[in-house]
Design a protein around this motif. Structure first.
Motif, mmCIF file in Angstrom:
data_model
loop_
_atom_site.group_PDB
_atom_site.id
_atom_site.type_symbol
_atom_site.label_atom_id
_atom_site.label_comp_id
_atom_site.label_asym_id
_atom_site.label_seq_id
_atom_site.Cartn_x
_atom_site.Cartn_y
_atom_site.Cartn_z
ATOM 1 N N ASP A 59 0.856 -1.181 0.000
ATOM 2 C CA ASP A 59 0.000 0.000 0.000
ATOM 3 C C ASP A 59 0.896 1.236 0.000
ATOM 4 O OD1 ASP A 59 -2.257 1.578 0.122
ATOM 5 O OD2 ASP A 59 -3.020 0.721 1.990
ATOM 6 N N SER A 60 0.330 2.394 -0.314
ATOM 7 C CA SER A 60 1.057 3.662 -0.219
ATOM 8 C C SER A 60 0.134 4.664 0.453
ATOM 9 C CB SER A 60 1.489 4.159 -1.600
ATOM 10 O OG SER A 60 0.382 4.304 -2.463
ATOM 11 N N VAL A 61 0.564 5.163 1.612
ATOM 12 C CA VAL A 61 -0.280 6.017 2.444
ATOM 13 C C VAL A 61 0.465 7.285 2.813
ATOM 14 C CG1 VAL A 61 -1.536 6.197 4.624
ATOM 15 C CG2 VAL A 61 -1.523 4.023 3.379
ATOM 16 N N CYS A 62 -0.187 8.413 2.612
ATOM 17 C CA CYS A 62 0.328 9.721 2.990
ATOM 18 C C CYS A 62 -0.299 10.111 4.326
ATOM 19 C CB CYS A 62 -0.020 10.732 1.905
ATOM 20 S SG CYS A 62 0.579 12.393 2.188
ATOM 21 N N VAL A 63 0.515 10.453 5.321
ATOM 22 C CA VAL A 63 0.038 10.799 6.657
ATOM 23 C C VAL A 63 0.109 12.312 6.829
ATOM 24 C CG1 VAL A 63 0.369 10.464 9.131
ATOM 25 C CG2 VAL A 63 0.847 8.583 7.542
ATOM 26 N N VAL A 64 -1.031 12.937 7.105
ATOM 27 C CA VAL A 64 -1.085 14.388 7.230
ATOM 28 C C VAL A 64 -1.811 14.769 8.510
ATOM 29 C CG1 VAL A 64 -1.104 14.701 4.718
ATOM 30 C CG2 VAL A 64 -3.263 14.592 5.968
ATOM 31 N N GLY A 65 -1.670 16.023 8.891
ATOM 32 C CA GLY A 65 -2.370 16.519 10.065
ATOM 33 C C GLY A 65 -1.647 17.705 10.655
ATOM 34 N N PRO A 66 -2.301 18.434 11.546
ATOM 35 C CA PRO A 66 -1.695 19.642 12.129
ATOM 36 C C PRO A 66 -0.561 19.296 13.072
ATOM 37 C CG PRO A 66 -3.735 19.115 13.254
ATOM 38 C CD PRO A 66 -3.648 18.169 12.093
ATOM 39 N N ASN A 67 0.310 20.254 13.323
ATOM 40 C CA ASN A 67 1.348 20.080 14.331
ATOM 41 C C ASN A 67 0.701 19.778 15.673
ATOM 42 O OD1 ASN A 67 3.463 20.610 12.537
ATOM 43 N ND2 ASN A 67 3.393 22.815 12.933
ATOM 44 N N GLY A 68 1.228 18.784 16.375
ATOM 45 C CA GLY A 68 0.652 18.400 17.660
ATOM 46 C C GLY A 68 -0.525 17.460 17.531
ATOM 47 N N GLY A 69 -0.867 17.070 16.303
ATOM 48 C CA GLY A 69 -2.021 16.201 16.101
ATOM 49 C C GLY A 69 -1.737 14.740 16.369
ATOM 50 N N GLY A 70 -0.448 14.371 16.454
ATOM 51 C CA GLY A 70 -0.109 12.990 16.793
ATOM 52 C C GLY A 70 0.592 12.213 15.698
ATOM 53 N N LYS A 71 1.002 12.878 14.600
ATOM 54 C CA LYS A 71 1.655 12.158 13.495
ATOM 55 C C LYS A 71 2.942 11.482 13.954
ATOM 56 C CE LYS A 71 2.205 15.614 10.666
ATOM 57 N NZ LYS A 71 1.742 16.687 11.575
ATOM 58 N N THR A 72 3.806 12.247 14.627
ATOM 59 C CA THR A 72 5.087 11.704 15.065
ATOM 60 C C THR A 72 4.878 10.592 16.082
ATOM 61 O OG1 THR A 72 6.247 13.776 14.649
ATOM 62 C CG2 THR A 72 7.276 12.240 16.187
ATOM 63 N N THR A 73 3.937 10.783 16.986
ATOM 64 C CA THR A 73 3.625 9.747 17.970
ATOM 65 C C THR A 73 3.170 8.474 17.292
ATOM 66 O OG1 THR A 73 3.023 11.385 19.656
ATOM 67 C CG2 THR A 73 2.157 9.162 19.943
ATOM 68 N N LEU A 74 2.329 8.598 16.283
ATOM 69 C CA LEU A 74 1.849 7.421 15.560
ATOM 70 C C LEU A 74 3.014 6.671 14.912
ATOM 71 C CD1 LEU A 74 -0.524 5.723 14.510
ATOM 72 C CD2 LEU A 74 -0.669 7.295 12.556
ATOM 73 N N MET A 75 3.947 7.423 14.297
ATOM 74 C CA MET A 75 5.094 6.770 13.674
ATOM 75 C C MET A 75 5.952 6.052 14.717
ATOM 76 S SD MET A 75 4.636 7.318 10.503
ATOM 77 C CE MET A 75 2.872 7.364 10.889
ATOM 78 N N LYS A 76 6.159 6.677 15.869
ATOM 79 C CA LYS A 76 6.974 6.057 16.914
ATOM 80 C C LYS A 76 6.311 4.796 17.465
ATOM 81 C CE LYS A 76 9.484 10.183 18.428
ATOM 82 N NZ LYS A 76 9.750 11.121 19.544
ATOM 83 N N LEU A 77 4.990 4.789 17.511
ATOM 84 C CA LEU A 77 4.272 3.592 17.950
ATOM 85 C C LEU A 77 4.453 2.459 16.944
ATOM 86 C CD1 LEU A 77 0.993 5.275 19.209
ATOM 87 C CD2 LEU A 77 2.557 3.928 20.634
ATOM 88 N N ILE A 78 4.372 2.790 15.662
ATOM 89 C CA ILE A 78 4.524 1.777 14.621
ATOM 90 C C ILE A 78 5.940 1.211 14.621
ATOM 91 C CG2 ILE A 78 4.590 1.416 12.116
ATOM 92 C CD1 ILE A 78 2.268 3.449 11.919
ATOM 93 N N ILE A 79 6.926 2.089 14.778
ATOM 94 C CA ILE A 79 8.324 1.659 14.775
ATOM 95 C C ILE A 79 8.668 0.876 16.044
ATOM 96 C CG2 ILE A 79 10.711 2.502 14.796
ATOM 97 C CD1 ILE A 79 9.699 4.870 13.100
ATOM 98 N N GLY A 80 7.943 1.138 17.111
ATOM 99 C CA GLY A 80 8.197 0.450 18.372
ATOM 100 C C GLY A 80 8.969 1.270 19.379
ATOM 101 N N LEU A 81 9.150 2.564 19.101
ATOM 102 C CA LEU A 81 9.845 3.438 20.040
ATOM 103 C C LEU A 81 8.956 3.846 21.206
ATOM 104 C CD1 LEU A 81 11.750 5.772 17.533
ATOM 105 C CD2 LEU A 81 12.630 3.782 18.766
ATOM 106 N N LEU A 82 7.643 3.746 21.027
ATOM 107 C CA LEU A 82 6.669 4.000 22.083
ATOM 108 C C LEU A 82 5.740 2.799 22.187
ATOM 109 C CD1 LEU A 82 5.653 7.713 21.349
ATOM 110 C CD2 LEU A 82 7.207 6.916 23.140
ATOM 111 N N THR A 83 5.115 2.651 23.356
ATOM 112 C CA THR A 83 4.155 1.571 23.589
ATOM 113 C C THR A 83 2.793 2.181 23.899
ATOM 114 O OG1 THR A 83 5.904 0.155 24.479
ATOM 115 C CG2 THR A 83 3.634 -0.456 24.994
ATOM 116 N N PRO A 84 1.720 1.734 23.266
ATOM 117 C CA PRO A 84 0.404 2.318 23.531
ATOM 118 C C PRO A 84 -0.069 2.038 24.953
ATOM 119 C CG PRO A 84 0.187 0.358 22.161
ATOM 120 C CD PRO A 84 1.655 0.653 22.255
ATOM 121 N N ASN A 85 -0.897 2.943 25.483
ATOM 122 C CA ASN A 85 -1.506 2.704 26.784
ATOM 123 C C ASN A 85 -2.482 1.537 26.728
ATOM 124 O OD1 ASN A 85 -1.119 5.977 26.646
ATOM 125 N ND2 ASN A 85 -0.622 5.130 28.658
#
Length: 251
Positions: free
Chosen positions: A32-58
């Motif tokens: 698949d090819s997906v473009c991730v967009v959203g405002p600053n502070g909306g959670g884009k970076t957090t989402l990427m870190k969760l996918i990569i495994g740098l963060l763990t979801p609550n």
């Protein structure tokens, strides 16, 4: 059926007791090819870190080809946002790309196979002829392609790019998407960006991230921003509620 490249179910993440991502449900299929967009502070970076495994979801689950992120890190090739570097540091293009092979050998030394993989990665981004050139001597667009080659050298099945079109010119951007088009025949592509004027030319879907995550199909673009994410009208994606019999989907 093969497992999805990325499967996220009912994920919540809180930072400093503030909800950053709420009930995220997202499915990204292989190639698949997906473009991730959203405002600053909306959670884009957090989402990427969760996918990569740098963060763990609550709460909730994340699976990369049906494995936990911490067990599937080799499946992901990551291209970070361009950062400042010491222009006087003497490192060649080839040496930068070989960094993608770190940890591949028990000896800690690059093997013949590592060098062959690095060379093939450079060929994939049309930069093999510059292998011996100093990294500092390259243009911004060329450096971006070298960082992609470094990620490819890790041989993941998913490539995640964070703002790869920042600080590069139009010609370099066009070349970048030619490269991504070729890579998409064998890899899943997930790209974070603020500029989605090119989305309909390449991406199959757009993920809008603003605490919640909503997927949209790309369609003919008539503007330069996904304006519903920034407090305006929308011209970049369809909001006609006709994407499926059920309307929009969060996954």
């Amino acid at each position: 059926m093969t497992n999805p490249a990325i499967s996220i179910k009912q994920v919540y993440f809180t930072y400093d007791q503030r909800p950053t991502l709420i009930d995220v449900n997202l499915t990204i299929n292989d190639r698949d090819s997906v473009c991730v967009v959203g405002p600053n502070g909306g959670g884009k970076t957090t989402l990427m870190k969760l996918i990569i495994g740098l963060l763990t979801p609550n709460s909730g689950t994340i699976r990369i080809f049906d494995r936990k992120p911490e067990d599937a890190y080799k499946s992901i090739s990551y291209v970070p946002q361009y950062a400042q570097y010491d222009s006087k540091f003497p490192i060649s293009v080839q040496e930068v790309v070989l960094m993608g092979r770190l940890g591949s050998s028990f000896t800690g030394r690059y093997t013949k196979e590592d060098r062959e993989i690095a060379y093939e990665s450079l060929k994939n981004v049309d930069m093999a002829s510059l292998a011996k050139r100093p990294f500092s001597a390259l243009s911004g667009g060329q450096r971006q392609r070298i960082l992609i080659a470094r990620a490819l050298a890790s041989q993941g099945r998913i490539i995640i790019l964070d703002e790869p079109t920042a600080n590069i010119d139009k010609e370099s951007e066009d070349h970048l998407f030619e490269i991504l088009g070729r890579l998409n025949t064998t890899m899943t592509i997930l790209m974070v960006t603020h500029d989605v004027g090119f989305a309909s030319k390449f991406f199959k879907r757009i993920a809008c991230v603003n605490r919640e995550v909503v997927m949209h199909p790309t369609s003919e673009l008539t503007g330069d921003l996904i304006k519903d994410m920034y407090g305006g009208d929308i011209h970049m994606i369809r909001h006609d509620h006709c994407c499926s019999p059920e309307g929009h989907s969060n996954g």
